[in-house]
Design a protein around this motif. Structure first.
Motif, PDB file in Angstrom:
ATOM      1  N   ASP A 101     -83.156   5.230 -37.538  1.00  0.00           N
ATOM      2  CA  ASP A 101     -82.288   6.518 -37.688  1.00  0.00           C
ATOM      3  C   ASP A 101     -83.116   7.430 -37.523  1.00  0.00           C
ATOM      4  N   SER A 111     -88.475   4.595 -45.027  1.00  0.00           N
ATOM      5  CA  SER A 111     -87.021   4.356 -45.332  1.00  0.00           C
ATOM      6  C   SER A 111     -86.816   5.707 -46.026  1.00  0.00           C
ATOM      7  N   HIS A 131     -83.462  11.560 -39.351  1.00  0.00           N
ATOM      8  CA  HIS A 131     -82.860  12.328 -40.623  1.00  0.00           C
ATOM      9  C   HIS A 131     -83.483  13.709 -40.521  1.00  0.00           C
ATOM     10  N   PHE A 139     -82.358   2.843 -32.068  1.00  0.00           N
ATOM     11  CA  PHE A 139     -81.357   3.848 -32.485  1.00  0.00           C
ATOM     12  C   PHE A 139     -80.040   3.183 -32.168  1.00  0.00           C
ATOM     13  N   ARG A 140     -79.853   2.732 -31.074  1.00  0.00           N
ATOM     14  CA  ARG A 140     -78.345   2.246 -30.735  1.00  0.00           C
ATOM     15  C   ARG A 140     -77.964   1.322 -31.785  1.00  0.00           C
ATOM     16  N   SER A 141     -78.544   0.128 -32.198  1.00  0.00           N
ATOM     17  CA  SER A 141     -78.517  -1.115 -32.999  1.00  0.00           C
ATOM     18  C   SER A 141     -78.302  -0.496 -34.400  1.00  0.00           C
ATOM     19  N   GLY A 142     -78.853   0.758 -34.785  1.00  0.00           N
ATOM     20  CA  GLY A 142     -78.849   1.118 -36.368  1.00  0.00           C
ATOM     21  C   GLY A 142     -80.121   0.895 -36.931  1.00  0.00           C
ATOM     22  N   TYR A 143     -80.987  -0.001 -36.282  1.00  0.00           N
ATOM     23  CA  TYR A 143     -82.190  -0.583 -36.916  1.00  0.00           C
ATOM     24  C   TYR A 143     -82.976   0.851 -37.262  1.00  0.00           C
ATOM     25  N   ARG A 185     -80.769  -5.987 -33.740  1.00  0.00           N
ATOM     26  CA  ARG A 185     -79.424  -5.912 -34.737  1.00  0.00           C
ATOM     27  C   ARG A 185     -79.815  -7.116 -35.559  1.00  0.00           C
ATOM     28  N   GLY A 211     -79.144   9.504 -35.455  1.00  0.00           N
ATOM     29  CA  GLY A 211     -79.698   8.413 -34.816  1.00  0.00           C
ATOM     30  C   GLY A 211     -79.018   8.350 -33.647  1.00  0.00           C
ATOM     31  N   ALA A 212     -77.682   8.744 -33.343  1.00  0.00           N
ATOM     32  CA  ALA A 212     -77.097   8.301 -31.992  1.00  0.00           C
ATOM     33  C   ALA A 212     -77.597   9.450 -31.183  1.00  0.00           C
TER      34      ALA A 212
END
Length: 416
Positions: free
Chosen positions: A405, A331, A407, A399-403, A107, A354-355
């Motif tokens: 994802d 990205s 798609h 993935f938990r931190s959002g760093y 994060r 991501g979650a």
């Protein structure tokens, strides 16, 4: 709180793990600089930190225990984040909540290193080895190092579908019992994205162990699936035969750049991460030229923020050294811009999960831990088990931190 201590029987095998078994040499000045930078970063994070038997700081967050501080500083001074990971493999630092510690670091990844040093990253960060470039021969060697480890190894922690990519659960918190259905839900959404129905001619780039090809064939499609993994190819063919779809599915040991023909649908699941930025134009050009008029592409891709991707591009990372040589996570912007610059393909649908990947990885990691004795029986040592656990925890934290994802993307356009 009890800290788990890594003490492999007989020590660390220096032949298999040379950069883990030996602490690198380092000048006192360089070590002191690394220590100052790391301590500055750690003191600003929501972490509790214990350094050896002497110093402890931080009042909230997961606990990071540095058991051998001098070795820890030296490894980071010489190897940066690779050294940080190698220090964990060597047992020089520990965390009961490994995902929690790595999540905090993820994060705050953009600010861990002071801005002036960030701008000089090209001078101090290790570069990707030329040997890991994804040329036709290099790509095969890179794939071999990971996917040809052992089909039996992967079967120990994957569910019965042998799907090695993110599932999509019905609820935010998944269970092992739900995982096969969640993997099928992922596959079905991809097949729907590219319109696979009775009689569709489908190309799959990256076979895995064949579950998507089998599921597409069950819809009545004719599937050509290509892979660079000899181990996966062999088992996927066996699974196709067992499912009764030999007449509909052809699995070939072949690079995507060598495929010919036209297909109504092209599907590629978490394969673009292994392509390498240098070859992204060739990858999208292949997708375009292989797509029949009116056809669609469905991709499942792990992604990261564009600025972080740019910062890490060209840098040799722990994941590349020990798990996925030659890879780079793109990205969304890079996907869209590369497709637009080199092809007529455009992203026409996109949804993130991501979650769901964090949950998938949690289940894999729990299963892997339960299978420790069987991993040993396959000939993998304690350092490997620790490395694999770190890789799964590192990924889950991303993935938990959002760093990170993941798609599912639909691309349309292509030749007319």
């Amino acid at each position: 709180m009890t800290t788990h201590v890594f003490e492999p029987d007989g020590g660390i095998d220096a032949d298999r793990w040379p950069d883990v078994a030996a602490v690198p040499r380092c000048s006192p000045v360089r070590q002191a600089i690394a220590r100052a930078i790391v301590l500055r970063a750690l003191r600003r994070l929501p972490l509790r930190v214990r350094l050896g038997d002497a110093e402890q700081f931080g009042v909230r967050g997961p606990l990071l225990v540095v058991r051998a501080p001098e070795a820890f500083w030296r490894r980071i001074a010489v190897g940066g984040l690779i050294g940080f990971g190698e220090s964990y493999l060597a047992g020089e630092w520990e965390a009961d909540d490994l995902v929690g510690v790595l999540g905090v670091l993820a994060r705050h990844a953009a600010t861990l290193v002071p801005a002036p040093l960030q701008r000089l990253r090209g001078l101090w960060a290790p570069r990707q080895p030329d040997a890991q470039r994804n040329t036709l021969t290099g790509a095969r060697a890179n794939v071999h190092r990971h996917y040809d480890l052992s089909n039996d190894l992967f079967a120990l922690f994957l569910d019965e579908t042998l799907s090695y990519s993110s599932a999509i659960f019905e609820r935010p918190h998944g269970s092992w019992r739900e995982l096969p259905a969640a993997q099928h839900r992922k596959i079905d959404r991809l097949l729907d994205l590219c319109g696979v129905t009775e009689g569709s001619k489908v190309l799959e780039i990256g076979t895995g162990w064949g579950e998507l090809a089998i599921r597409a064939a069950a819809r009545g499609a004719v599937v050509h699936s290509v892979t660079l993994s000899a181990e996966q190819c062999e088992l996927a063919r066996e699974r196709v035969r067992a499912a009764g779809f030999e007449d509909r599915v052809r699995i070939e040991l072949c690079d995507y750049r060598q495929v010919t023909g036209r297909y109504d649908a092209v599907v590629s699941v978490e394969m673009i991460e292994a392509v390498g930025a240098e070859y992204w134009p060739a990858y999208f050009h292949a997708l375009e030229t292989l797509l029949a008029p009116g056809g669609r592409v469905a991709l499942q891709a792990i992604t990261m923020p564009h600025d972080r991707m740019r910062a890490s591009a060209g840098t040799h990372t722990w994941i590349q050294k020990y798990v996925f040589p030659g890879g780079l996570i793109p990205s969304l912007r890079a996907v869209e811009e590369t497709a637009a610059a080199h092809t007529s393909l455009r992203v026409t649908a996109c949804e993130g999960y991501g979650a769901h990947y964090a949950e998938t990885l949690r289940l894999w990691r729990e299963r892997f831990a339960q299978q420790a004795a069987r991993v040993d029986e396959l000939g993998f040592d304690a350092t490997f088990r620790r490395m694999w656990d770190f890789y799964l925890a590192y990924s889950e934290a991303g993935f938990r931190s959002g760093y990170l994802d993941v798609h599912q993307l639909q691309l349309s356009g292509g030749p007319s």
